[in-house]
Design a protein around this motif. Structure first.
Motif, PDB file in Angstrom:
ATOM      1  N   GLN A 139       0.837  -1.198   0.000  1.00 30.13           N
ATOM      2  CA  GLN A 139       0.000   0.000   0.000  1.00 30.13           C
ATOM      3  C   GLN A 139       0.870   1.245   0.000  1.00 30.13           C
ATOM      4  O   GLN A 139       1.694   1.432   0.894  1.00 30.13           O
ATOM      5  CB  GLN A 139      -0.882   0.013   1.255  1.00 30.13           C
ATOM      6  CG  GLN A 139      -2.029  -0.977   1.193  1.00 30.13           C
ATOM      7  CD  GLN A 139      -2.870  -0.939   2.456  1.00 30.13           C
ATOM      8  OE1 GLN A 139      -2.346  -1.001   3.554  1.00 30.13           O
ATOM      9  NE2 GLN A 139      -4.177  -0.833   2.288  1.00 30.13           N
ATOM     10  N   ASP A 140       0.671   2.101  -1.007  1.00 32.08           N
ATOM     11  CA  ASP A 140       1.381   3.375  -1.003  1.00 32.08           C
ATOM     12  C   ASP A 140       0.598   4.388  -0.162  1.00 32.08           C
ATOM     13  O   ASP A 140      -0.433   4.045   0.440  1.00 32.08           O
ATOM     14  CB  ASP A 140       1.643   3.858  -2.430  1.00 32.08           C
ATOM     15  CG  ASP A 140       0.367   4.182  -3.184  1.00 32.08           C
ATOM     16  OD1 ASP A 140      -0.730   4.185  -2.581  1.00 32.08           O
ATOM     17  OD2 ASP A 140       0.459   4.436  -4.398  1.00 32.08           O
ATOM     18  N   ALA A 141       1.097   5.628  -0.099  1.00 33.98           N
ATOM     19  CA  ALA A 141       0.484   6.629   0.785  1.00 33.98           C
ATOM     20  C   ALA A 141      -0.989   6.865   0.432  1.00 33.98           C
ATOM     21  O   ALA A 141      -1.844   6.972   1.315  1.00 33.98           O
ATOM     22  CB  ALA A 141       1.274   7.932   0.735  1.00 33.98           C
ATOM     23  N   LEU A 145       3.064  11.966   4.942  1.00 32.19           N
ATOM     24  CA  LEU A 145       3.851  12.699   3.947  1.00 32.19           C
ATOM     25  C   LEU A 145       5.271  12.142   3.865  1.00 32.19           C
ATOM     26  O   LEU A 145       5.826  11.973   2.780  1.00 32.19           O
ATOM     27  CB  LEU A 145       3.857  14.200   4.258  1.00 32.19           C
ATOM     28  CG  LEU A 145       2.491  14.896   4.180  1.00 32.19           C
ATOM     29  CD1 LEU A 145       2.595  16.353   4.632  1.00 32.19           C
ATOM     30  CD2 LEU A 145       1.895  14.812   2.783  1.00 32.19           C
ATOM     31  N   ASP A 146       5.860  11.835   5.052  1.00 29.34           N
ATOM     32  CA  ASP A 146       7.187  11.180   5.071  1.00 29.34           C
ATOM     33  C   ASP A 146       7.124   9.868   4.295  1.00 29.34           C
ATOM     34  O   ASP A 146       8.044   9.513   3.551  1.00 29.34           O
ATOM     35  CB  ASP A 146       7.584  10.744   6.500  1.00 29.34           C
ATOM     36  CG  ASP A 146       7.922  11.880   7.437  1.00 29.34           C
ATOM     37  OD1 ASP A 146       8.106  13.011   6.975  1.00 29.34           O
ATOM     38  OD2 ASP A 146       7.995  11.606   8.661  1.00 29.34           O
ATOM     39  N   TYR A 147       6.044   9.135   4.542  1.00 33.96           N
ATOM     40  CA  TYR A 147       5.901   7.809   3.932  1.00 33.96           C
ATOM     41  C   TYR A 147       5.829   7.926   2.411  1.00 33.96           C
ATOM     42  O   TYR A 147       6.437   7.135   1.681  1.00 33.96           O
ATOM     43  CB  TYR A 147       4.645   7.131   4.499  1.00 33.96           C
ATOM     44  CG  TYR A 147       4.420   5.744   3.970  1.00 33.96           C
ATOM     45  CD1 TYR A 147       5.252   4.690   4.343  1.00 33.96           C
ATOM     46  CD2 TYR A 147       3.375   5.470   3.086  1.00 33.96           C
ATOM     47  CE1 TYR A 147       5.056   3.417   3.843  1.00 33.96           C
ATOM     48  CE2 TYR A 147       3.171   4.199   2.587  1.00 33.96           C
ATOM     49  CZ  TYR A 147       4.016   3.177   2.976  1.00 33.96           C
ATOM     50  OH  TYR A 147       3.818   1.909   2.471  1.00 33.96           O
ATOM     51  N   ASP A 148       5.118   8.932   1.951  1.00 31.70           N
ATOM     52  CA  ASP A 148       5.000   9.171   0.509  1.00 31.70           C
ATOM     53  C   ASP A 148       6.385   9.465  -0.089  1.00 31.70           C
ATOM     54  O   ASP A 148       6.774   8.876  -1.115  1.00 31.70           O
ATOM     55  CB  ASP A 148       4.043  10.356   0.288  1.00 31.70           C
ATOM     56  CG  ASP A 148       3.533  10.412  -1.132  1.00 31.70           C
ATOM     57  OD1 ASP A 148       3.394   9.331  -1.759  1.00 31.70           O
ATOM     58  OD2 ASP A 148       3.281  11.525  -1.626  1.00 31.70           O
ATOM     59  N   ASP A 149       7.143  10.345   0.576  1.00 33.45           N
ATOM     60  CA  ASP A 149       8.505  10.670   0.111  1.00 33.45           C
ATOM     61  C   ASP A 149       9.371   9.418   0.050  1.00 33.45           C
ATOM     62  O   ASP A 149      10.102   9.188  -0.915  1.00 33.45           O
ATOM     63  CB  ASP A 149       9.210  11.631   1.095  1.00 33.45           C
ATOM     64  CG  ASP A 149       8.621  13.022   1.065  1.00 33.45           C
ATOM     65  OD1 ASP A 149       7.889  13.341   0.104  1.00 33.45           O
ATOM     66  OD2 ASP A 149       8.888  13.792   2.009  1.00 33.45           O
TER      67      ASP A 149
END
Ligand code: FAD
Length: 388
Positions: free
Chosen positions: A56-58, A135-139
């Protein structure tokens, strides 16, 4: 007048949104404003360390956006808005450039915790990621894809470090994990239990470096070279740092609100300033800093009532923590450092059943790994409440 002055909640993590939901069960009318420096999407933070396991992405982890949450909660949600100052005397908060002031009837601080950044030298610090919000996870996910990452070095073998180690192994990455202490989850588990987790992760391919600190991260021909303070090096494409979190207390402190390890509250979640409350990772509730979901949910239930006019003390039962290391499952009810007593440990391979008891024989904590995690319910019933 204060009757119609809004309830303002700072932060839209599980504590902020969780409280808003509880409050709306008891009060559907009082204006409610939630303010967050992130994008205000709702998500379950514990899922950040199971993202590769579940693929699972952000965007997949996000449940509702700020607008959707606002409609659901009958609230206005101000995203990408940083709160810089609180004037407790006049019941105002200052947002953004501090030109905008908002009056509150009641203010709730649910601003979470910051990651601790270990002091690391080198010319490749942009390859060191910490994953503490969506947001960190997305980066992080985007960097993994862009840099064609295959080898990850994880700093820290505590809860976050071990969960990421397991998740990245499940995602097919090569993982090397560094911790200055001697075994997995060293601040939560007695050694035999921590060693069981280590073996479980090693069986899946993890490599551990126990003892040294990470000293430097430098660019290599391909990826980076991580240098440890014992002289060893690790070749990696990316570094994930998970060495712990620290409650965000600065905003409260600057406003003259009492802080210690966290923002100090009593069992009503009241801070030292009138009409200002705190809960979640940022709070120190009757002496307890607990950076987990179960305590913040208990606090949200109590504070939801209190804000609606029915003053309610928070109750903390014993709240064991499940650690998401499927390579060797763990359930732990941690023992505060300095507690008098001893571990009594039964070991059968990676299945460890450890009970912490005092001289009178009372159970004060436990650590269970592997098959022994099935003993959780039995032991949980025997534990004393934290705040009853
Ligand atoms: P946060 O979610 O950090 O929310 C803080 C909010 O405050 C954010 O919206 C932020 O934008 C906002 N904010 C901060 N400063 C300002 C400001 N000045 N102005 C405006 N807004 C501001 N716990 C468990 O119990 N079980 C688990 O399995 C588990 N797994 C985890 C896995 C990972 C990878 C991580 C990182 C944590 C895990 N935890 C787990 C811990 C748990 O997720 C946290 O305890 C919980 O999410 C904290 O919620 P919070 O709302 O207090 O803080």
């Amino acid at each position: 007048d204060t009757v119609h002055a809004p309830v303002v909640i700072l932060g839209t993590g599980l504590a902020g949104y969780g409280l808003a939901k509880e409050f709306r069960k008891h009060d559907s009318e009082t204006p409610l404003i939630l303010i967050t420096s992130d994008d205000g999407r709702s998500y379950s933070k514990p899922m950040l360390s199971t993202g590769y396991t579940r693929d699972q992405d952000a965007d997949a982890l996000a449940q509702l956006d700020a607008g959707g949450m606002g409609r659901q909660l009958k609230a206005s949600v101000w995203a990408m808005t940083n709160v810089n100052a609180i004037d407790t005397e006049n019941q105002l908060i200052k947002v953004g450039d501090a030109q905008t002031a908002i009056h509150y009837g009641k203010l709730v601080l649910s601003v979470g915790a910051d990651v601790i950044r270990p002091p690391i030298e080198g010319d490749a610090l942009e390859y060191v990621y910490s994953v503490n919000d969506l947001l960190d996870y997305d980066d992080f996910r985007k960097a993994v894809a862009k840099n064609d990452v295959k080898r990850v070095c994880v700093i820290g073998a505590g809860l976050i470090g071990c969960e990421f180690t397991n998740d990245l192994l499940n995602g097919g990455f090569e993982v090397e994990t560094v911790d200055p202490l001697g075994y997995c989850l060293p601040t939560l588990l007695p050694e035999p239990a921590g060693k069981a987790v280590q073996r479980g992760l090693e069986e899946k391919g993890a490599k551990f470096h126990f003892g040294p600190l990470v000293k430097a991260v430098n660019k290599a021909e391909k990826g980076v070279i991580v240098t440890l303070d014992n002289g060893q090096t690790i070749a990696a494409d990316m570094v994930v740092s998970g060495v712990g979190v620290r409650p965000r207390v600065d905003l409260a402190k600057q406003a003259g609100i009492a802080t210690n390890r966290g923002i100090v509250t009593n069992r009503l979640l009241e801070t030292s300033a009138a009409n200002v409350y705190a809960l979640g990772d940022c709070a120190e509730v009757a002496g307890h800093v607990m950076v987990y979901v179960a305590p913040l949910m208990a606090a949200a239930r109590a504070l939801g009532k209190t804000l609606a006019g029915d003053a309610t003390d928070v109750v903390y039962p014993a709240m064991p923590v499940t650690i998401k290391t499927p390579a060797c499952p763990v359930v732990v009810s941690p023992v505060a450092p300095g507690t008098e007593g001893e571990w009594q440990i039964q070991e059968d391979g990676n299945n460890v059943h450890a009970e912490f008891r005092n001289a009178a024989g009372d159970l004060l904590g436990f650590a269970l790994t592997g098959e022994a995690t099935k003993d959780k319910m039995t032991l949980q019933k025997l534990l004393p409440a934290i705040l009853d």
